[in-house]
Design an enzyme around this catalytic site. Structure first.
Site, PDB file in Angstrom:
ATOM      1  N   GLU A 137      -4.265  -8.585  -0.577  1.00 22.18           N
ATOM      2  CA  GLU A 137      -5.758  -7.949   0.221  1.00 22.18           C
ATOM      3  C   GLU A 137      -7.544  -8.288  -0.010  1.00 22.18           C
ATOM      4  OE1 GLU A 137      -4.606  -5.299   3.162  1.00 22.18           O
ATOM      5  OE2 GLU A 137      -2.974  -5.719   2.661  1.00 22.18           O
ATOM      6  N   GLU A 154       0.600  -1.321   0.600  1.00 19.89           N
ATOM      7  CA  GLU A 154       0.041  -0.049  -0.110  1.00 19.89           C
ATOM      8  C   GLU A 154       1.055   1.038  -0.110  1.00 19.89           C
ATOM      9  OE1 GLU A 154      -3.529  -0.158   2.184  1.00 19.89           O
ATOM     10  OE2 GLU A 154      -3.910  -1.767   1.921  1.00 19.89           O
TER      11      GLU A 154
HETATM   12  O1  AHR Z   1      -5.446  -5.827   6.338  1.00 21.32           O
HETATM   13  C1  AHR Z   1      -5.046  -5.070   7.555  1.00 21.32           C
HETATM   14  C2  AHR Z   1      -5.010  -3.975   6.854  1.00 21.32           C
HETATM   15  O2  AHR Z   1      -5.730  -3.356   5.360  1.00 21.32           O
HETATM   16  C3  AHR Z   1      -3.828  -4.240   6.213  1.00 21.32           C
HETATM   17  O3  AHR Z   1      -2.493  -3.945   6.667  1.00 21.32           O
HETATM   18  C4  AHR Z   1      -3.460  -2.905   4.872  1.00 21.32           C
HETATM   19  O4  AHR Z   1      -3.000  -3.177   3.862  1.00 21.32           O
HETATM   20  C5  AHR Z   1      -5.095  -2.698   4.863  1.00 21.32           C
HETATM   21  O5  AHR Z   1      -4.711  -1.426   4.324  1.00 21.32           O
END
Ligand code: AHR
Length: 495
Positions: A297, A173
């Protein structure tokens, strides 16, 4: 009656087992307590990894595990997590609850966990606050078999042979918690950091993963792709399903009305649009399709359970989550030709977990059962398939979404696996399936179903679980079935 066609003559692509991957961050009770309890814990463990969780994950078929973050990755300094545990530096986990991280779970523990799980590895490096040298030395530490300062250090810490590193993420991110960068700047940084991530073993290329877009940020994809297309093997999209669409009030994991249920499913279904559109952008920059899409994710994100640390992201899991998991995995299967890996967030006790723990107790969530039901798709060949479906409407989103989602694959013996979700919380669906040019010998089926709020908890641990499904009739070239509301069904078709 809805029509469902499976075409065994149309073999589309191998379904990479890593589409069924998971993600474990140093966040709340995911790693600590959820997975790692230390050698001296009363909870049965092997080298500190709790046996109940490891066994459950193996049984579910975990193919790959991403670590150590997430946002944590860009604050993680790997050298703090090696060597004598009593000497390891403590740090503040600033992103997640401001708690003390004692670094007792580090590189060696991660690879030991993956060894016990029998799964592949995906380590995410630090671009946000780490140096090129630090990243380069981590790769050397993990993968170099010759004589070098980092390889010697690894040996001194107990691992004679290098670890088996399959994927390496260059930042996480980077558009947000990983450094708030612009895409062009990140793309340049990727190239710089990646240059020093060596493949020390010429026979084992480490797949390099570039930070991809947040949700529908197509500009990010275009600009980063433009820079990284010669060097990255994958670019990682992140997309979370937030029922209300409001990060301040995301909605409860267990208390929701029909509109919120529909909105959750409608928003989860957006994954199809995101994958299609990001792939189109990627292909326009790189028609040779060198770079694969990764979704490292994904999952539902609700308000935390009452009385829990807001920084720990602990949420319950219901049949609604099972539907989200089932339809999302069907979407991933359908794009198996271009998606290399996906990782649900997160394995234990955080967001859409497959396992929840409470001290020494452990439960499997509805999402767990979906992953277990779908595990035969891993490494199978995706087949052409199509289902007609009524459309449902999300009042909150003013948008339609399909009631039925499916995918089908075939294994090397010719057995066909079909997984279907009925996304409606109230309506069943009659289907008639035809498997083209096939004489069907036998069919078995199983189902995960329940009222959409149903869940497992520490009192009723097996309220929701997979059971045999018999409400179908075999035909000579297929079957008819009634798929109950809010259900995930798997058909195993032998010819
Ligand atoms: O999964 C939780 C968080 O969500 C992670 O640390 C981040 O990459 C995303 O914003």
């Amino acid at each position: 009656m809805e029509k469902y066609l499976i075409n065994p003559n149309q073999k589309i692509a191998k379904i990479n087992k890593d589409l069924y991957g998971h993600f474990s961050e140093h966040l709340g009770r995911c790693i600590y307590e959820g997975i790692f309890v230390g050698e001296n814990s009363k909870i049965p463990n092997v080298n500190g990894m709790r046996c109940d969780v490891v066994n459950a994950l193996k049984e579910m078929g975990i193919p790959v595990l991403r670590w150590p973050g997430g946002c944590f990755a860009d604050e993680y300094h790997w050298k703090d997590g090696i060597g004598d545990k009593s000497q390891r530096k403590k740090m503040i986990n600033t992103h997640w609850g401001g708690v003390v991280e004692d670094n007792s779970f580090g590189t060696h523990e991660y690879f030991e966990l993956c060894r016990q799980l029998g799964c592949d590895t995906y380590v995410n490096g630090n671009v946000g606050s780490g140096s090129v040298q630090e990243m380069s030395e981590w790769i050397e530490y993990m993968t170099f078999d010759g004589v070098s300062p980092m390889a010697e250090l690894r040996r001194k810490n107990g691992s004679e042979k290098p670890f088996n590193l399959k994927y390496f993420g260059v930042g996480n991110e980077s558009w947000g918690c990983g450094g708030n960068m612009d895409p062009e700047y990140y793309g340049c940084l990727f190239k710089r950091y990646n240059t020093y991530c060596r493949d020390y073993d010429s026979k084992k290329h480490i797949s390099r993963i570039a930070c991809g877009p947040n949700s529908c940020d197509y500009k990010w994809t275009r600009e980063v792709m433009d820079k990284v297309k010669h060097n990255a093997n994958g670019i990682a999209l992140h997309y979370y399903t937030v029922p209300t669409g409001d990060w301040g009030h995301k909605g409860s994991a267990t208390v929701f009305d029909k509109n919120e249920y529909d909105s959750t499913i409608c928003k989860a279904y957006k994954m199809e649009e995101l994958i299609t559109n990001h792939l189109a952008v990627m292909d326009s920059v790189n028609p040779e399709k060198w770079v694969k899409l990764i979704v490292d994710e994904w999952g539902t994100w609700y308000d935390v359970e009452e009385g829990t640390n807001p920084g720990f992201l602990y949420q319950q899991n219901t049949m609604r989550d099972a539907i989200v998991a089932g339809l999302t995995l069907n979407i991933f299967n359908k794009h198996a030709d271009r998606i290399m890996m996906a990782n649900i967030a997160q394995t234990v006790n955080v967001l859409q977990s497959v396992i929840l723990t409470d001290g020494e107790k452990m439960i499997k969530t509805p999402t767990y059962y979906v992953f277990k039901m779908y595990k035969e798709h891993q490494e199978n060949t995706l087949l052409g398939s199509y289902i007609t479906t009524p459309m449902l409407n999300s009042v909150n989103d003013k948008k339609d979404f399909p009631q039925l989602c499916e995918s089908a694959s075939v294994d090397e013996n010719g057995t066909v696996y079909s997984t279907i979700t009925n996304n409606s919380s109230t309506k069943s669906a009659k289907i008639k399936c035809q498997v083209a040019d096939t004489k069907v010998e036998s069919i078995t089926a199983e189902i995960l179903t329940g009222e959409c709020h149903e869940k497992n908890d520490f009192e009723e641990t097996e309220n929701v679980k997979t059971v045999p499904f018999t409400d179908f009739r075999k035909l000579k070239d297929g079957f008819t079935a009634i798929i109950p509301a809010c259900s995930v069904v798997k058909f195993v078709i032998n010819k």
